[in-house]
Write an enzyme that holds these catalytic residues in place. Structure first.
Site, mmCIF file in Angstrom:
data_model
loop_
_atom_site.group_PDB
_atom_site.id
_atom_site.type_symbol
_atom_site.label_atom_id
_atom_site.label_comp_id
_atom_site.label_asym_id
_atom_site.label_seq_id
_atom_site.Cartn_x
_atom_site.Cartn_y
_atom_site.Cartn_z
ATOM 1 N N LYS A 188 0.869 -1.183 0.000
ATOM 2 C CA LYS A 188 0.000 0.000 0.000
ATOM 3 C C LYS A 188 0.900 1.224 0.000
ATOM 4 C CE LYS A 188 -3.560 2.724 0.749
ATOM 5 N NZ LYS A 188 -2.932 3.940 0.219
ATOM 6 N N ASP A 221 1.648 5.283 -0.011
ATOM 7 C CA ASP A 221 1.058 6.440 0.649
ATOM 8 C C ASP A 221 0.941 7.564 -0.380
ATOM 9 O OD1 ASP A 221 -0.003 7.971 2.625
ATOM 10 O OD2 ASP A 221 1.838 8.204 3.780
ATOM 11 N N GLU A 234 3.489 1.673 4.455
ATOM 12 C CA GLU A 234 2.148 1.959 4.982
ATOM 13 C C GLU A 234 1.366 0.702 5.318
ATOM 14 O OE1 GLU A 234 -2.055 4.148 3.831
ATOM 15 O OE2 GLU A 234 -0.339 4.456 2.526
#
Length: 195
Positions: A23, A25, A158
């Site tokens: 993931k 950011d 993240e």
């Protein structure tokens, strides 16, 4: 087209049919190309085409004249990690690049009903040549998910999004997209502060 959104979870799925992606950011976005026209649409429905010229220039150079990509617009720091503060500052708009993790349409065909595994193949074909500005987000498949998440946290990333490889692209919250966040990452605190 509406965005598919992951559901939050505390653990990463570990079955063989799951794809696991880092993931980043950044800002969630779609690239929509229709012949010579490219639009960058945010999750909130805003048109940010003028904001990120590198993504637009790269999209125009890709061979197919029609496609829709789903992904994340990011600024990378010197370590190659996404830097949300730099992205949000707007000082680096000309350096923002796109990590594509899904292909929703191509050459007039709607791919959303295809399983994710087929959409990933179509995305890989589109971005087969290493393109600056737009790249396919790397992913791993299977039982490795929990270990990848642990290492992502150790690296200060993240978190992860895990997606079931056999499922179609659905609008809104999808139980077959699972997001697990690193509780020590600044993005985790940003979300907590909003509530």
């Amino acid at each position: 087209m509406e965005f598919a959104l992951p559901v939050k979870a505390d653990t990463v799925p570990s079955g063989p049919d799951w794809f696991h992606e880092i993931k980043h950011d950044g800002y969630r976005m779609m690239i929509i190309r229709e012949r010579d026209r490219v639009r960058l649409k945010t999750r909130g429905g805003f048109d940010w085409t003028d904001r990120y010229p590198w993504i637009v220039e790269t999209a125009v150079k890709l061979k197919p004249s029609q496609f829709v990509l789903d992904g994340e617009a990011v600024v990378l720091n010197v370590d190659g990690l996404s830097d949300f503060a730099a992205l949000q500052s707007r000082r680096y708009d000309d350096e923002v690049q796109f990590y594509a993790f899904d292909m929703l349409a191509g050459d007039g065909d709607d791919y959303r009903r295809l399983p994710l595994s087929m959409r990933k193949i179509n995305l890989a074909r589109l971005l087969a040549r290493r393109t600056e500005g737009i790249q396919a987000a790397p992913y791993e498949q299977g039982e490795i998910g929990p270990d990848l998440f642990r290492h992502a946290c150790l690296m200060g990333l993240e978190g992860m999004v895990s997606k079931h490889s056999a499922r179609a692209y659905g609008a809104g919250r999808c139980t077959h997209w699972v997001k697990v966040k690193n509780p020590k990452h600044p993005a985790y605190r940003r979300v907590q502060d909003q509530f």
